[in-house]
Design a protein around this motif. Structure first.
Motif, PDB file in Angstrom:
ATOM      1  N   SER A 174       0.857  -1.182   0.000  1.00  0.00           N
ATOM      2  CA  SER A 174       0.000   0.000   0.000  1.00  0.00           C
ATOM      3  C   SER A 174       0.892   1.229   0.000  1.00  0.00           C
ATOM      4  O   SER A 174       2.107   1.132   0.209  1.00  0.00           O
ATOM      5  CB  SER A 174      -0.936   0.002   1.212  1.00  0.00           C
ATOM      6  N   PHE A 175       0.283   2.378  -0.229  1.00  0.00           N
ATOM      7  CA  PHE A 175       1.066   3.614  -0.176  1.00  0.00           C
ATOM      8  C   PHE A 175       0.143   4.788   0.103  1.00  0.00           C
ATOM      9  O   PHE A 175      -1.056   4.765  -0.226  1.00  0.00           O
ATOM     10  CB  PHE A 175       1.843   3.850  -1.479  1.00  0.00           C
ATOM     11  N   ALA A 176       0.714   5.790   0.735  1.00  0.00           N
ATOM     12  CA  ALA A 176      -0.006   7.031   1.012  1.00  0.00           C
ATOM     13  C   ALA A 176       0.540   8.139   0.121  1.00  0.00           C
ATOM     14  O   ALA A 176       1.708   8.112  -0.271  1.00  0.00           O
ATOM     15  CB  ALA A 176       0.148   7.417   2.474  1.00  0.00           C
ATOM     16  N   ILE A 177      -0.349   9.064  -0.216  1.00  0.00           N
ATOM     17  CA  ILE A 177       0.059  10.308  -0.892  1.00  0.00           C
ATOM     18  C   ILE A 177      -0.242  11.426   0.093  1.00  0.00           C
ATOM     19  O   ILE A 177      -1.405  11.711   0.386  1.00  0.00           O
ATOM     20  CB  ILE A 177      -0.725  10.525  -2.195  1.00  0.00           C
ATOM     21  N   ASN A 178       0.799  12.048   0.651  1.00  0.00           N
ATOM     22  CA  ASN A 178       0.628  13.058   1.694  1.00  0.00           C
ATOM     23  C   ASN A 178       1.139  14.417   1.226  1.00  0.00           C
ATOM     24  O   ASN A 178       2.147  14.502   0.513  1.00  0.00           O
ATOM     25  CB  ASN A 178       1.394  12.661   2.958  1.00  0.00           C
ATOM     26  N   ARG A 179       0.435  15.466   1.646  1.00  0.00           N
ATOM     27  CA  ARG A 179       0.925  16.826   1.424  1.00  0.00           C
ATOM     28  C   ARG A 179       1.936  17.123   2.524  1.00  0.00           C
ATOM     29  O   ARG A 179       1.605  17.052   3.725  1.00  0.00           O
ATOM     30  CB  ARG A 179      -0.215  17.831   1.432  1.00  0.00           C
TER      31      ARG A 179
END
Length: 531
Positions: free
Chosen positions: A63-68
């Motif tokens: 899985s992966f997150a896209i974070n600001r």
């Protein structure tokens, strides 16, 4: 993972990033993790505003997150968002990176004003054309409001979770650990469910609207065409639709729309809506019509349409284009096990039945195509047809009969769906020749037996055929003066997108002709008054 053409297109999109973002990967030793790692490295290399790091503390891998960077704003994908979900990935990168959404300002404000904690999880399949709308809507909500979190999960990759949580239809959305809803949903529909006061507020807005010259009920191909043709006449036009785009949104591939070699339902639906928005049309989405009141002295000579939220719309003419929906078997157990093994979209839900035994009900083109598609995913397919022979095109029948894991049963009447209370376990059918009853053990049933017009709300108001279709003449006129109809809800003999569009155009032109013969359109009346 990405070819050079796709890389170039993605790099061009990523130039729109306004703020730095970080990709955070959770991986293990699986082949899918290696694929995801490669995809993320390729994406990170396309923009200097993107960084990549690894954090394997996340439970779901890969899985992966896209974070600001420096904020709590972000989204997460569990799996590889390719196929239909690649667009969701691109939009998530842009929106987390600060690129503004084209969503209406009042909808954005409604999301930002939501109170409470909302933890959404969406199970999708890469072959599902309905899933991206849900994933993209919830991703945007999590970007707009820090109290909202969203994880999009590839159900085919996380089969253990799918089994444990009894997910048998996609998209399935959980909110704070409980089932929230299933099936295609727009951002507005999701908001309507969690913002309980929105329906009442919308009803008050609708009550304040003046009378229309042409009011279109339904936003599918027929309704969209009718609205465009009416608006081009310069008259006051409104559209009230329960779901703009209609059943076309559930269509996987479209190859017979003249001048367009190939398109997909959701893409065509979005194009229809945008085309209507190019004109001065009052679009009222998520509005279900409950009753039709013919024009009379009591209504001031106007036709009235009463909506489910309590509001009433008035118009000099009305065009009914409410379309149709999948026909059900109508047997015990079907409703109980809907989305628990009973399904209507093989493209969407097929991957959830990998390695299992399923049945397809219906031997027309839709049923045979569904059986062919499912045969490449599931362990075994049994196609069941009521008639003594299949009705699909010969080329489809030949393909079906060539498959080793398909059985065909004709002259069979489905009588009951059995289950254990949580999911389907069997289908009972009667041999129409021998009258013998049979029980077919399986895990899934895909119903493909045609369409049912959405006209129940019109019974007793205007003339309907024995099949429930609105009876119309060659001009689209119904049995009520000033009320016209078009599309799959009518007696038009062939239910096709291109035919519905033509019928919608005809109905709009007929409505305009009715207006100029009976009274001046509202736009003209206004001009006279001002003069």
């Amino acid at each position: 993972m990405l070819d050079e053409t796709l890389k170039g297109q993605l790099q061009a999109y990523l130039q729109k990033l306004l703020q730095p973002i970080e990709l955070v990967a959770a991986l293990d030793d699986s082949a899918k993790s290696q694929e995801l790692d490669g995809l993320l490295h390729e994406i990170a290399a396309l923009s200097d505003k993107i960084t990549l790091r690894r954090d394997d503390s996340e439970t779901r891998k890969p899985s992966f997150a896209i974070n600001r960077v420096g904020t709590d704003i972000g989204v997460r994908f569990a799996g590889l968002p390719m196929g239909h979900e690649f667009t969701s990935l691109v939009l998530a990168l842009l929106q987390v990176g600060g690129h503004p959404s084209k969503t209406a300002a009042d909808v954005i404000e409604q999301v930002q004003n939501l109170d409470g904690e909302f933890r959404f999880e969406t199970y999708f399949s890469l072959s599902c054309q309905n899933c991206p709308d849900v994933v993209q809507a919830l991703n945007l909500m999590s970007v707009l409001n820090p109290n909202i979190q969203h994880v999009a999960i590839d159900g085919a990759l996380y089969q253990d979770e799918v089994e444990q949580r009894q997910v048998m239809s996609v998209p399935t959305v959980f909110l704070n650990g409980e089932v929230f809803d299933q099936g295609r949903m727009s951002l507005e529909q999701i908001l309507a469910k969690i913002d309980t006061g929105s329906s009442a507020r919308e009803a008050e807005k609708i009550k304040a609207k003046g009378a229309f010259d042409v009011l279109v009920i339904g936003g599918g191909p027929a309704g969209a065409a009718a609205a465009i043709y009416a608006a081009r006449k310069g008259i006051r036009t409104g559209v009230a639709a329960e779901r703009f785009g209609g059943q076309v949104l559930d269509t996987m591939s479209i190859e017979n729309f003249i001048s367009v070699d190939y398109t997909e339902g959701p893409k065509l639906g979005a194009a229809l809506e945008q085309h209507v928005k190019n004109y001065d049309v009052d679009i009222m989405n998520l509005q279900r019509a409950d009753s039709l009141v013919p024009a009379s002295d009591a209504t001031g000579g106007l036709v009235e349409v009463q909506l489910a939220n309590g509001a009433t719309l008035k118009s000099k003419t009305v065009i009914l284009s409410t379309g149709a929906r999948w026909r059900q078997m109508g047997v015990p157990g079907e409703d109980q096990y809907r989305n628990k093994g009973v399904a209507y979209c093989p493209h969407c839900d097929g991957p959830l039945f990998k390695g299992k035994r399923v049945a397809v009900i219906g031997g027309g083109n839709s049923g045979v195509e569904a059986a062919i598609d499912l045969a490449g995913i599931v362990a075994h397919v049994t196609l069941i047809e009521f008639d003594s022979k299949l009705r699909a095109d010969d080329v489809l029948q030949r393909k079906l009969r060539s498959l080793p894991n398909v059985d065909i049963i004709v002259s069979a009447l489905s009588t009951e769906v059995l289950g254990d209370g949580q999911k389907v376990s069997a289908l009972v059918y009667k041999d129409r020749v021998s009258e013998e009853m049979h029980t077919l053990e399986l895990e899934g049933i895909f119903v493909q037996i045609g369409l049912l017009p959405n006209t129940e709300w019109l019974k007793g108001t205007l003339e309907l055929s024995p099949r429930g279709e609105i009876v119309i003449d060659e001009r689209g006129q119904t049995s009520l003066p000033g009320v016209f109809a078009a599309g799959d809800a009518t007696t038009v003999p062939y239910k096709q997108i291109v035919i519905a569009m033509g019928a919608g155009s005809t109905a709009a032109l007929s409505a305009f002709d009715h207006l100029i013969r009976t009274s001046a359109p509202a736009a003209e009346v206004k001009k006279v008054a001002l003069a």
